[in-house]
Design a protein around this motif. Structure first.
Motif, PDB file in Angstrom:
ATOM      1  N   SER A 128       9.514   7.105   2.439  1.00  0.00           N
ATOM      2  CA  SER A 128       8.955   7.250   1.093  1.00  0.00           C
ATOM      3  C   SER A 128       8.546   8.685   0.780  1.00  0.00           C
ATOM      4  CB  SER A 128       7.749   6.319   0.928  1.00  0.00           C
ATOM      5  OG  SER A 128       6.691   6.696   1.795  1.00  0.00           O
ATOM      6  N   THR A 180      -1.539  -3.887   5.374  1.00  0.00           N
ATOM      7  CA  THR A 180      -0.399  -3.726   4.468  1.00  0.00           C
ATOM      8  C   THR A 180       0.664  -4.757   4.821  1.00  0.00           C
ATOM      9  OG1 THR A 180      -0.827  -1.364   4.213  1.00  0.00           O
ATOM     10  CG2 THR A 180       1.366  -2.145   3.632  1.00  0.00           C
ATOM     11  N   THR A 216       7.666   3.743   5.729  1.00  0.00           N
ATOM     12  CA  THR A 216       6.589   4.644   5.321  1.00  0.00           C
ATOM     13  C   THR A 216       7.061   6.093   5.335  1.00  0.00           C
ATOM     14  OG1 THR A 216       4.947   3.121   6.215  1.00  0.00           O
ATOM     15  CG2 THR A 216       4.236   5.378   5.810  1.00  0.00           C
ATOM     16  N   ILE A 263       2.346  -1.016  -2.737  1.00  0.00           N
ATOM     17  CA  ILE A 263       2.229  -1.783  -1.496  1.00  0.00           C
ATOM     18  C   ILE A 263       1.524  -3.099  -1.815  1.00  0.00           C
ATOM     19  CG2 ILE A 263       2.198   0.228   0.028  1.00  0.00           C
ATOM     20  CD1 ILE A 263      -0.851  -0.124   0.253  1.00  0.00           C
ATOM     21  N   GLY A 284       5.925  -3.152   1.311  1.00  0.00           N
ATOM     22  CA  GLY A 284       6.053  -1.995   0.433  1.00  0.00           C
ATOM     23  C   GLY A 284       7.242  -2.200  -0.478  1.00  0.00           C
TER      24      GLY A 284
END
Length: 641
Positions: free
Chosen positions: A134, A432, A131, A423, A435
């Motif tokens: 990104s 989630t 995360t 995602i 990804g």
């Protein structure tokens, strides 16, 4: 503290006191670098960030006093201040001495502003690291000088590459624990480079430091005089990372339709990429209706033009049907609209991904059901090799094929990060699950294949084997030009025929005169050349033949792709000869032409050759005779078929 730093701090404090608005505006105009700090457990990521802030004198007094008190409470560094507590804010992190959550810290120097993302090192928190990656432009990958490159170091480097980070700084930390020895640093540098050539990155820089003592972090080290590159902060202030901001392809995913009264209808969202100007013609996807931009409105007033990442409200000259999830783009530059994609996926769920599993895919403002059609492969993190798999477990990274319930509007991630990332969401828990990024150009090709079906021959493999008296195989000879690939191939073919084996040679130059005459020698064209050859070899194997393929095939990923296409029938043979021997032989005159300056990009000279790591056979043609090399290959082929 050096004089320049002291003068800078004094000037900043005076400016804050006398003219706060000017101070804030000045920082707004500074170049910003978003920096991921990653690596394995206990490599010292949080301590490094704390040291950068502490030695730059950018910690508030009350914050410093608080972590001094916490250092005594948690007793992590005996009598010294524990700088890692600057970023480890959760109580669980402080009690366990580990980083769990992604922590962001902002600081600024006279030259540049920074946002530091402290990523967890534990494997179970890999999802948090992905995360953070990104949102960053550059990655600091920490390596403990005592332990060297670990599996988690490789995993974090791979994820950073997948998430579009093209610039990596490998920071070899804890040099104080290895007596600041250059040999240790050089060994780690070589170890990292050994696998990093498989990553899609543009630059790698190596810096030795000690975050605990501050050596080479902000001030040049007095104990590593052998390192001439300067301290870490100086490098970060002056580096210019590759800019991933896309100003070419206008994409505007509609987030909200604003309709406060009968006289106004606007479409709100942030510009994902590109530039839009008042009066520009746009097309609405997926409906493909055309209209023009009437106005570009913001909180601060109307604009004549707006750029990527700007939040705006767009109004149109005429009424068209536009709703949330649709995308506005230019008529002559449109993204892909399709419902079959191939993607690289980081799996973040405790429940493994299974073929046939159904999830929700969210990409920008688009959200729709998706099914996992196949898992192409996943990565062996230790070796960064591809292995076959039918699922992805927690923290696995693999390539998958997805089928969407309705068309998605997207670009490949390499072309446009904002439109190529997504995602996967568990439909039951809304958590989630993974990804991913959409791969280059593959999705369009897969989309076209929806209407194709594979025809099976009525003649079985067993029938062909009984007819020919042997099994099919592909002998893949790889090596530098002049290493002896073609010589061995030409001798092997008649030798096999004499023994009743139906064999045929595929030679690189011959194919480039015909089937592959449209290809050049760029890395992309080389990859396509090998892909086509592998497909031909597979068809010839299906016909029962033994194929002898003689190709330089310099890239490991291309040879792996050939192996995937051909399957377990392929035998890789590395024809090894040192560059001096190849230059002396020079059967095609390539080395002489290169020396005369007639062309560039000669493999082994100014273009890379990635030496195979897992070949079934290695032929040292600079040390053994042609007959000896031929005998080794012949023996191996006869045993296989």
């Amino acid at each position: 503290m050096d004089r320049d730093t002291m003068n800078y701090i004094v000037r900043e404090q005076e400016l804050i006191h006398n003219d706060l608005s000017t101070y804030l505006k000045r920082h707004e105009q500074k170049e910003m670098l978003r920096l991921l700090v990653a690596g394995s457990v206990d490599d010292g990521k949080s301590t490094l960030i704390g040291r950068l802030l502490y030695d730059s004198h950018l910690i508030y007094k009350d914050h410093l006093e608080a972590i001094q008190q916490d250092s005594k409470v948690f007793n992590t560094t005996e009598d010294e201040i524990d700088l890692s507590l600057l970023t480890d804010g959760l109580r669980a992190e402080r009690e366990q001495g580990i980083t769990i959550d992604v922590a962001y810290r902002y600081f600024s120097t006279e030259k540049k502003s920074f946002i530091l993302c402290d990523a967890p090192g534990h494997e179970q928190y890999t999802r948090n690291m992905a995360t953070g990656a990104s949102h960053c432009e550059m990655a600091l990958i920490l390596v403990d000088a005592q332990n060297g490159v670990k599996a988690q170091t490789r995993r974090h480097s791979l994820i950073a590459s997948i998430m579009g980070i093209r610039n990596i700084v490998v920071v070899v930390n804890k040099m104080d624990l290895v007596s600041y020895r250059e040999s240790i640093f050089e060994s780690i540098r070589q170890g990292y480079l050994a696998f990093a050539n498989k990553l899609d990155i543009d630059s790698i820089h190596f810096i030795p430091i000690s975050a605990l003592t501050g050596e080479n972090v902000v001030i040049p080290s007095t104990k590593m005089s052998w390192y001439m590159g300067g301290p870490l902060l100086n490098y970060l202030e002056n580096v210019q990372p590759v800019n991933d901001r896309n100003l070419m392809d206008f994409r505007f995913p509609v987030q909200y339709v604003i309709r406060p009264n009968a006289f106004f209808r606007g479409y709100a969202g942030s510009i994902a990429s590109g530039i839009i100007r008042k009066g520009d013609e746009v097309i609405v996807l997926p409906s493909r209706q055309k209209t023009r931009i009437k106005s570009i409105e913001t909180f601060d007033g109307n604009l004549e033009e707006a750029f990527a990442s700007t939040p705006v409200v767009l109004t149109m000259e005429n009424e068209v049907d536009i709703s949330r999830g649709m995308v506005l783009t230019k008529p002559n530059n449109v993204p892909v609209v399709g419902n079959v994609l191939e993607a690289m996926l980081v799996w973040m769920d405790n429940f493994p991904l299974q073929i046939g599993g159904e999830y929700l895919l969210k990409c920008n403002m688009q959200c729709m059901p998706v099914r996992i059609k196949s898992v192409r492969y996943k990565y062996n993190i230790n070796e960064l090799t591809r292995i076959s798999s039918e699922n992805l477990a927690l923290n696995d990274i693999g390539r998958v094929e997805l089928v969407l319930q309705r068309p998605l509007i997207y670009d490949s991630f390499r072309r446009n990060k904002a439109m190529g990332a997504f995602i996967l969401i568990d439909r039951n828990s809304n958590a989630t699950s993974g990804g991913g990024v959409i791969l280059d150009q593959v999705a369009e090709k897969v989309q076209e294949k929806r209407y194709l079906s594979e025809e099976k021959s009525t003649v079985t493999t067993k029938q062909r084997e009984e007819l020919f008296g042997h099994k099919p195989a592909t002998v893949w000879l790889t090596g530098l030009s002049g290493s002896g690939k073609s010589t061995i191939a030409r001798l092997l073919e008649p030798t096999l025929l004499e023994r009743g084996v139906h064999a045929c040679v595929l030679d690189g130059d011959n194919l480039r005169h015909g089937l592959n005459s449209d290809l050049g020698f760029s890395p992309e064209d080389r990859s396509e050349n090998i892909r086509r050859v592998a497909e031909i070899a597979k068809l010839m194997n299906d016909a029962g033949l033994v194929v002898i393929a003689a190709f330089i095939s310099p890239y490991e990923k291309d040879r792996e792709e050939a192996s995937r296409i051909i399957g377990d029938r392929m035998i890789e043979v590395y024809v090894d000869a040192d560059i001096q021997t190849c230059m002396q032989r020079d059967p095609k005159g390539l080395y002489a032409k290169f020396a005369a300056g007639k062309f560039k990009g000669l493999t082994g000279i100014d273009a890379p050759y990635e030496v195979p790591q897992n070949s079934a056979l290695i032929l040292s043609t600079d040390k053994e005779s042609v007959e000896e090399s031929l005998g080794k290959v012949l023996e191996m082929v006869l045993e296989m078929i």
